[in-house]
Scaffold this active site. Structure first.
Site, PDB file in Angstrom:
ATOM      1  N   GLY A 139     154.170  45.975  94.385  1.00 57.05           N
ATOM      2  CA  GLY A 139     154.729  45.863  94.090  1.00 57.05           C
ATOM      3  C   GLY A 139     155.418  46.143  95.878  1.00 57.05           C
ATOM      4  O   GLY A 139     154.523  46.546  96.675  1.00 57.05           O
ATOM      5  N   CYS A 140     156.883  45.607  96.143  1.00 56.08           N
ATOM      6  CA  CYS A 140     157.443  46.047  98.275  1.00 56.08           C
ATOM      7  C   CYS A 140     156.620  47.704  97.769  1.00 56.08           C
ATOM      8  O   CYS A 140     155.868  47.859  98.975  1.00 56.08           O
ATOM      9  CB  CYS A 140     158.252  45.703  97.871  1.00 56.08           C
ATOM     10  SG  CYS A 140     159.842  46.175  96.870  1.00 56.08           S
TER      11      CYS A 140
END
Lengths: 323, 323, 323, 323
Positions: C130-131
């Site tokens: 994920g970011c």
């Protein structure tokens, strides 16, 4: 083929964008960088993401006598500062001047690369068009060339992001004052008018007297030119004229929808579109660009490619950042 | 004097701004609020900073039959939704319709408050002008009235912040896509054109056919209208015409510099300025407003003041947020 | 070598960024694109600047059975939507899943490319981080690995641009409401916590229980993670640990100054920095990335390069947009 | 009652906001304005929307000897510039110093108006808190006072809009460079730490040693402080402590949802919220303010009201701009 590149004014926005594009250009090797405010520093201090081979370059104090190792020089200096110093550059070094001092000056070729590429191929001193003229002229050139609009009655209403004003500028261009604000400036007397009139006159074969209004809007990059002209051509005829005019020109896209500047973000692309109301003798032309791309560094690289005999798209293949 | 106020569409941007202004209005007491999406919630859930006397109000599902306790109703509904429901409002309740359904409709007074205040004083059903018309018409009204420009040849290039599109709209108006973007839309056919043409025709005493181009720019509030017209008046003559036309009108400021929308942020003010080039038969008019102030809720409050016999500046004394 | 690329979810922000990067990748040829909202349209309608060879591709309705002509698939689908459909993809097709469904899932390799590149080289099913985890983990991985901080007492305060929320979202992510606003959300329970804890535990060899607070700030791209941990190492010791840990890792830059997200704009770079106060038992770690670059599509391309036996920087050489 | 007001530093952001608020204050009459950069100009040239009675004031060159006609002076000068000149002001003139020179200085009362209003009522020399301390201290004061958190172990991660840096600052605060960027600065050594530690120590009755990290984010106004502290109180216990502590304090709102800075835009409000995880010995406190409102001019007006024996909300009733 490796072409050794120098960049003067590398710490400004235009010079920095040349650096970004040159960094991934397959035939360019940046060997000299100069900048007033940051002389003595390593390039990586200004541009922390650069690969080591570039980042370790020392920013020089600009001196035309130091350019022995350079084949092609990009100059991005404030208005008034390039005339004298570029005259001292060895004649064997090609120059693209992004600044405003040499547009339509003697000995220099006006580098409107999507309109007159052949002239640029033969040049060694290219005056890169201003950002506003790049957007404005690409919108209307096809209509002027096809005689679809009257060159004596053209109004250009342009909207620009803040980077067009360059670095510095104090609180006038500060985030706090630019955010949530739009205004017009330089009414009826902008510095870019002469090169625009000269270009339209050349295309039309007769005198031109443009009305031009620049606006500052709260964004970093981008120019949209909205043009109002007199003519009775249909929308489709205008679009067709542009499709013909820009046939095989790789950086200009003719679109049916009004273009967004974001379509061009980070690229050398220009998007043009048209809408006409023949019953009211009205033709509208629109052009969206990145002011630091087509409006400065992108077109400068394109001009350099043309001068160096490269495919003009070399190093300019990147597509727009979205969103 | 206490006037009981109802607001329909309170959870939209226009209705929310009416609420903000009404909250500190010395003669208004908000007693009824309605909104589609937020019905059933306390007002404080949508507007967390409200004082308790307002915050505890429950947002109602809009029903014209429930308005017994209201003297004056502000309606800010999407286009097409106010016609039927406002017809059902008791005739004794004054209405300002901020939406678009009743502009130049029979039985309604067009509420261009800085131009025809007297008509509004006598009305009980006021159709508030659109945001683009408010900016555009205030720029040109003095020139039309003084016959300094030709009503048949007027181009309006307008730039608007995003709140003018109202809430919703999905990713088209999302931050990620609006930031770093400008575009024109609705070329040659915007919904606001009829009321603008009607107003110019009325002022000029003859038919008008405006060219109007709206642009979306990355800001929340503000509209700048840049107008190009035909005329041979000097800049000073235009400024004087505006100074005369707006003499004693409290919300319109005539400025020599091109106006900034930020000057109007959060207020009901309009800033107009002019620049002319008689040799080219050109007159430029500019107007900067807050699209939710003079372009919607501010003018709505002004209209309400006029209808209620109050000083029209009551509750509208706030000066602009800066920066 | 030419690798045929498919992109599912191409009209979202993550999928669009994969497309942008793949478009100039020397070994990738995009042959299949799919997207829910825009199926049936030509790719150029969504991305007007694409070259014709890409722009003419038709966006398909996503169907795992149609992938015959694809060697490697990038999937960027909403959470919950990739599990079933990717299971139906032919085992001979490599996959990088940018979505959240397969992180630390059985049969999938967690693609934290700058920490465990070797595992990715051997994988054919990569779950892209994920970011938020990408930024957070790159900041602390060197400190955890060198046992300079206590994995049981780590606070991560992260600031993200709006594109991290994906398209859609209505007025919550609308320009009008995001501009001039910052807020925290998902206090003490963000969906990205499990993969972060799993990664820290794996690096530390013992359980981890992170505190994580995401914030939405008014920008399109970028994440800054500011981390507070317990430890008595000096600033210099932390910087050295990171320099050692990321030695020869091409996309992570260790800087002495606090990093700016703008340094990473449009790139796959991560900038990490450290500041410590041993007397107070405090170590701070910072990491700045582009959430769509290192936080999504950039790392996805890097993972694809690793899986395909390419140099991991292929197609990712672009430097940051500035300004 | 009419109180004659002077404003020094009126052309800065803090001074300008005092002017905006004073302009509609029912008991304040601005009679003297001074500013370095704009001395000699009419106020309306800097603030084009002012009513004539204010706009016609001439901006003076600051001179403490000229203040005969002033009852109360607001000073908003750069750090280091107010100490000497304010010492020369007649003792009969009340002062609120928005600048940093007199916080916890001898002879001055620290003006944290929502915590110690009574002291301010008795003062005549008020040192207005800094913007970061205002947000941070309002978040944690109730927890410190109720002994719910350990004053020796508090981390404050704060995010500020750009106006907090004041005017000037060159391209560092320019729109082009601030837009699409976030960064931390002044790690472990910000100028606001001493007044924060002094305040926490006073509330706790023992020494405090805060960790404080400011961040610059792309917005004009607003500060969000996110605080991490040690304690085993529940979320509800923290909220209750705040509700009790701020009972009858008109400008602090305790909310269950994480607050948005936009809720406070243009106001003197502060929104505080809490989240706790007793199992992890963690308490989070959040506070959102307008850095020019509660963080500067709003609190300054509140302090002036208290000193003058007015209701402290006088002139501060405006609700937040939305959107």
């Amino acid at each position: 083929m490796t072409i050794r590149i120098g960049i003067v004014g590398v710490s400004g926005y235009g010079g920095g964008e040349v650096l970004r594009l040159a960094a991934t250009h397959p035939h360019f090797r940046v060997t000299y960088v100069a900048g007033e405010s940051s002389a003595g520093a390593k390039l990586v201090e200004k541009f922390p993401g650069l690969p080591a081979r570039l980042g370790d370059l020392i920013i020089q104090k600009w001196d035309p006598a130091e350019l022995a190792e350079v084949d092609l020089l990009f100059a991005s200096l404030p208005t008034g500062e390039s005339k004298a110093s570029l005259a001292a550059v060895d004649a064997g070094i090609k120059i693209v001047d992004i600044g405003g001092d040499h547009r339509y000056a003697s000995g220099w070729t006006y580098g409107l690369a999507d309109v007159w590429p052949d002239e640029i191929c033969n040049g060694s001193r290219i005056a890169n068009p201003g950002c506003y003229p790049s957007a404005s002229l690409l919108a209307i050139a096809p209509l002027i060339a096809a005689k679809l609009i009257d060159p004596a009655d053209i109004i250009i209403d342009a909207k620009s992001g803040v980077s067009g004003a360059g670095r510095g500028g104090g609180s006038t261009f500060g985030y706090a004052e630019v955010n949530e604000d739009v205004s017009a400036y330089g009414l009826l007397k902008h510095a870019h008018l002469p090169e625009m009139n000269a270009t339209v006159s050349r295309l039309a074969g007769k005198a031109s007297s443009l009305i031009f209004t620049p606006h500052l809007i709260p964004m970093t990059r981008g120019i949209l030119a909205t043009v109002y002209a007199k003519g009775t051509a249909s929308t489709e005829a205008c679009l067709d004229a542009a499709r013909t005019f820009y046939k095989d020109r790789p950086f200009v896209r003719v679109t049916e929808k009004p273009p967004h500047t974001k379509w061009a973000l980070g690229t050398n692309l220009a998007f043009v579109s048209y809408a006409a109301d023949p019953a009211r003798n009205l033709v509208m032309a629109l052009c969206a660009i990145d002011n630091l791309g087509k409006g400065a560094a992108g077109q400068a690289i394109q001009n350099a490619n043309l001068m160096c005999g490269l495919n003009e798209t070399t190093g300019l293949e990147g597509t727009a950042l979205w969103p």
